[in-house]
Motif scaffolding. Sequence first.
Motif, short mmCIF file in Angstrom:
data_model
loop_
_atom_site.label_atom_id
_atom_site.label_comp_id
_atom_site.label_asym_id
_atom_site.label_seq_id
_atom_site.Cartn_x
_atom_site.Cartn_y
_atom_site.Cartn_z
N GLY A 91 0.79 -1.23 0.00
CA GLY A 91 0.00 0.00 0.00
C GLY A 91 0.82 1.27 0.00
N SER A 92 2.07 1.19 0.44
CA SER A 92 2.86 2.42 0.55
C SER A 92 3.88 2.56 -0.57
N ALA A 93 3.85 1.64 -1.55
CA ALA A 93 4.92 1.61 -2.56
C ALA A 93 4.54 2.24 -3.89
N LEU A 94 3.34 2.85 -3.95
CA LEU A 94 2.88 3.33 -5.25
C LEU A 94 2.88 4.86 -5.36
N ALA A 110 -8.86 3.56 -3.86
CA ALA A 110 -8.19 2.39 -3.29
C ALA A 110 -9.25 1.31 -3.10
N TYR A 111 -8.95 0.12 -3.57
CA TYR A 111 -9.92 -0.98 -3.54
C TYR A 111 -9.49 -2.02 -2.51
N ASP A 112 -10.28 -2.23 -1.52
CA ASP A 112 -10.08 -3.20 -0.43
C ASP A 112 -8.87 -2.88 0.45
N ARG A 113 -7.72 -2.56 -0.17
CA ARG A 113 -6.52 -2.24 0.59
C ARG A 113 -6.22 -0.74 0.47
N LEU A 114 -5.96 -0.11 1.60
CA LEU A 114 -5.72 1.33 1.61
C LEU A 114 -4.39 1.67 0.92
N LEU A 115 -4.37 2.77 0.18
CA LEU A 115 -3.13 3.31 -0.38
C LEU A 115 -2.59 4.27 0.67
N THR A 116 -1.41 3.97 1.20
CA THR A 116 -0.92 4.73 2.35
C THR A 116 0.22 5.67 1.95
N THR A 158 -1.52 -16.21 13.78
CA THR A 158 -0.92 -16.08 12.44
C THR A 158 -1.60 -14.91 11.75
N ALA A 159 -0.84 -13.86 11.49
CA ALA A 159 -1.44 -12.67 10.89
C ALA A 159 -1.03 -12.56 9.41
N GLY A 160 -1.43 -11.44 8.79
CA GLY A 160 -1.23 -11.27 7.35
C GLY A 160 0.04 -10.55 6.99
N SER A 161 0.04 -9.99 5.78
CA SER A 161 1.26 -9.42 5.23
C SER A 161 1.53 -8.02 5.79
N PRO A 162 2.76 -7.77 6.26
CA PRO A 162 3.06 -6.48 6.90
C PRO A 162 2.92 -5.29 5.96
N ASP A 163 2.99 -5.51 4.62
CA ASP A 163 2.86 -4.37 3.71
C ASP A 163 1.41 -4.09 3.33
N ASP A 164 0.48 -4.86 3.90
CA ASP A 164 -0.95 -4.65 3.63
C ASP A 164 -1.57 -3.99 4.85
N ASN A 165 -2.05 -2.77 4.67
CA ASN A 165 -2.63 -2.02 5.79
C ASN A 165 -3.74 -2.80 6.50
N ASN A 166 -4.46 -3.62 5.77
CA ASN A 166 -5.55 -4.40 6.37
C ASN A 166 -5.04 -5.37 7.43
N ASP A 315 -7.29 6.63 8.04
CA ASP A 315 -6.09 7.45 8.08
C ASP A 315 -4.99 6.76 7.27
N ASN A 316 -4.49 7.39 6.21
CA ASN A 316 -3.46 6.72 5.40
C ASN A 316 -2.06 7.22 5.74
N GLY A 317 -1.94 7.95 6.86
CA GLY A 317 -0.64 8.44 7.30
C GLY A 317 -0.40 9.86 6.86
N ILE A 318 -1.09 10.29 5.80
CA ILE A 318 -0.93 11.64 5.27
C ILE A 318 -2.26 12.38 5.31
N LYS A 319 -3.34 11.63 5.08
CA LYS A 319 -4.66 12.27 5.05
C LYS A 319 -5.73 11.28 5.51
N MET A 320 -6.90 11.80 5.82
CA MET A 320 -8.04 10.93 6.10
C MET A 320 -8.69 10.65 4.75
N VAL A 321 -8.77 9.38 4.38
CA VAL A 321 -9.34 9.03 3.09
C VAL A 321 -10.81 8.65 3.29
N PRO A 322 -11.73 9.38 2.66
CA PRO A 322 -13.15 9.04 2.81
C PRO A 322 -13.43 7.66 2.23
N SER A 323 -14.23 6.87 2.96
CA SER A 323 -14.38 5.48 2.54
C SER A 323 -15.83 5.03 2.55
#
Length: 353
Positions: A91-94, A110-116, A158-166, A315-323
Amino acid sequence: MKKILAIVLSLVLVMACMSVASAAGLVGVAMPTQDLQRWNQDGANMKAQLEAAGYEVDLQYANNDVATQVSQIENMILNEVQVLVVASIDGSALGTVLAQAKEAGIPIIAYDRLLTDTEAVDYYTTFDNYKVGQIQGQYVIDTLDLANTDKTYTIEFTAGSPDDNNAGLFFAGAFDLLKPYLDSGKLVCVSGQTDFATVATPAWKSETAQARMDNILSAYYPDALTGGQTLDICLCSNDSTALGVTNSLVAAGFTTENIPLITGQDCDKPNVKNMVKGLQAMSVFKDTRTLAAQTVKMVDSILKGETPELNGEYDNGIKMVPSFNCTPVFGDVSNYEALLIESGYYTAEEIAE
Ligand code: BGC
């Protein structure tokens, strides 16, 4: 001759208008991977529903490779998509490519996963991700009657992928509910591995979750099947990790008689089969048809210059993204037929053995 020229000219004009009309409705849909069933369904639903609404669709899968996703989005910008819908890998690499899209005036969902960590995201369609974890945590509490029991139970996470905000939200939703029981000693994590970074599964890979569970079993529960330390609960954030954990347990000799309570999410076909067999206790159903429908509605509103339907913000770290947050639903062997088959999500054959 003049008549023929006029006909040819008007044909050219009609064709030009047609191509402008379709170009005006081109939507770019960037999906992470075809490895997991849910993203195939998401992509197919998005394409079908957007086309039914009259849009052209450029649907791309990036094989879980960030560089591939970046170049796919670059191409979409070059092709002048009118809206970008992105389910990211990281989410943070784009940031850079999204900034280019913004520069080109393309609205970004952003679809399902937040763009951070970026300004360049306008809206977010998803499920209530914290709630997904809460459904899993509450299931453990209710099934073992933790509030009233005198027993103690062992649990591994067992949790998910650290690069996925979800992934952090799923884990926190479950962990926040279970923490009081870990604190009081009714739940015991024998490995001591309870922080997200330690229990995370890069890329949500079943094989990685399986290998980690193999290690946990041999290090902390070596005699679980012969009267030694038992393992009661495997809190898994989604179905791909649950599958890895289940495979590890089955390979170690666990059966439906003694397998720990395993949670999941997505109601993937292999996991529904495992629920029916008694190998996985529950999953959380997130109907990709609903998410696609909501996203198509959002695309439509944006292109009509209207404000889309919204019911939250992230909160994507920079702004509040309406969802717009869709509602996740509990699924297990008692309701899967109504939830998944009668609703037309799967055919009975698809989840039969
Ligand atoms: C999705 C889950 C999915 C996971 C792995 C998450 O971002 O919300 O539904 O299981 O990615 O693909």
